[in-house]
Motif scaffolding. Structure first.
Motif, short mmCIF file in Angstrom:
data_model
loop_
_atom_site.label_atom_id
_atom_site.label_comp_id
_atom_site.label_asym_id
_atom_site.label_seq_id
_atom_site.Cartn_x
_atom_site.Cartn_y
_atom_site.Cartn_z
N UNK A 273 0.80 -1.03 0.00
CA UNK A 273 0.08 0.09 -0.01
C UNK A 273 0.84 1.35 0.17
N UNK A 274 0.32 2.29 -0.48
CA UNK A 274 1.15 3.45 -0.60
C UNK A 274 1.80 3.97 0.76
N UNK A 275 1.11 3.77 1.77
CA UNK A 275 1.12 4.36 3.25
C UNK A 275 2.05 3.34 3.90
N UNK A 276 2.22 2.00 3.42
CA UNK A 276 3.19 0.96 4.30
C UNK A 276 4.36 1.43 4.95
N UNK A 277 4.58 1.07 5.88
CA UNK A 277 6.05 1.04 6.50
C UNK A 277 6.73 -0.45 6.10
N UNK A 278 7.74 -0.45 5.54
CA UNK A 278 8.54 -1.78 5.17
C UNK A 278 9.99 -1.55 5.46
N UNK A 279 10.24 -2.77 6.19
CA UNK A 279 11.44 -2.73 6.58
C UNK A 279 12.40 -3.86 5.56
N UNK A 280 13.46 -3.46 5.07
CA UNK A 280 14.35 -4.18 4.19
C UNK A 280 15.43 -4.47 5.10
N UNK A 281 15.55 -5.72 5.50
CA UNK A 281 16.51 -6.21 6.44
C UNK A 281 17.41 -6.84 5.51
N UNK A 282 18.79 -6.66 6.06
CA UNK A 282 19.95 -7.11 5.22
C UNK A 282 19.83 -6.38 3.88
N UNK A 283 19.67 -5.02 4.10
CA UNK A 283 19.41 -4.13 2.88
C UNK A 283 20.60 -4.02 1.89
N UNK A 284 21.90 -4.18 2.55
CA UNK A 284 23.12 -4.30 1.46
C UNK A 284 23.19 -2.62 0.75
N UNK A 285 23.30 -2.86 -0.32
CA UNK A 285 23.58 -1.65 -1.14
C UNK A 285 22.25 -0.67 -1.43
N UNK A 286 21.12 -1.48 -1.03
CA UNK A 286 19.77 -0.71 -1.19
C UNK A 286 19.39 -1.06 -2.59
N UNK A 287 19.88 -2.19 -3.07
CA UNK A 287 19.00 -2.66 -4.37
C UNK A 287 17.56 -2.82 -4.23
#
Length: 250
Positions: A94-108
């Motif tokens: 959803x456009x308002x979601x908060x999502x965590x990218x764990x182990x984001x690395x270089x941000x791919x």
């Protein structure tokens, strides 16, 4: 000791080392004293060269990919090999979601996720400050305002409690040195009804050209998520090489 016995013993040792080498095994006695440090883990001196000698629920934990290898994460053929756009679309963000990218690395994935949540936020978490420096630099270069970098630890992603809608881990979970503690803290950060989504290379398929410890079976993923109280929702087999497995916090 008689010369014949010495010769036989030497041959046995030689054969043992040859066998270890042929099976990509190594021996590290220094990890054995750690075996009583936690009830969750087992430690084996004899283990895979691609692992750390630490086992969780029967699985050896893989070595972490260092920040010097970040170019592999950004390789040009990744789009063709892994179809990341399919993964992103399957998240139903959803456009308002908060999502965590764990182990984001270089941000791919962090930067790709940011466009899906223009009124929300992407929390890019990594334990390597060098990786977060790359993301912060690219944020400024590309004027992306809805990504926040967070320096985690090997036991805690340092996310605020009960605030995250979705946790995404792409080819990262299998490298967590303390998977039990990390997942317990991740679950705490989720809102009720929040989701944990893992993409992991299919260990069931020996033809996928990824090192064995950097792949996971669906069964193993379910086992490890179940012990921290997450409920399996579905598994999407839409990607060429990876499982995409969805869990919910009840």
């Amino acid at each position: 000791m008689k010369p014949l016995k010495i010769l036989i013993l030497s041959l046995i040792i030689l054969v043992a080392f040859v066998l270890l080498g042929s099976q990509s095994l190594t021996y590290d006695a220094s990890i054995i004293p750690e075996k009583n440090s936690s009830p969750y883990y087992d430690y084996h001196g004899l283990h895979s060269r691609d692992g750390i000698g630490k086992f969780y629920l029967g699985r050896e934990i893989a070595k972490v990919m260092g920040h010097r290898e970040f170019l592999w994460l950004e390789r040009p053929n990744r789009e063709q090999q892994e179809k990341p756009q399919k993964l992103l679309e399957a998240l139903n963000l959803k456009p308002t979601d908060t999502i965590a990218d764990i182990g984001a690395g270089s941000g791919y994935f962090s930067f790709r996720l940011a466009s899906f949540v223009p009124n929300g936020k992407v929390l890019a978490v990594d334990i390597q400050p060098e990786m977060l420096d790359i993301i912060d630099f690219l944020k400024q270069e590309n004027k992306v305002n809805n990504i926040e970098t967070i320096l985690g630890t090997i036991k805690n992603p340092n996310l605020p409690k009960n605030t995250v809608d979705i946790i995404l881990m792409v080819d990262a979970y299998h490298e967590f040195e303390y998977p039990r503690e990390m997942m317990e803290n991740i679950v705490t950060s989720l809102k009720p009804g929040g989701m944990v989504i893992l993409a992991e290379y299919r260990r069931e398929n020996p033809l996928i050209p990824i090192k064995m410890l950097h792949k996971m079976t669906e069964k193993q993923v379910k086992k490890e998520m179940n012990v921290v109280g997450l409920t399996w929702e579905k598994t999407e087999e839409i990607l060429p090489q990876q499982h995409l497995i969805f869990f919910t916090k009840i």
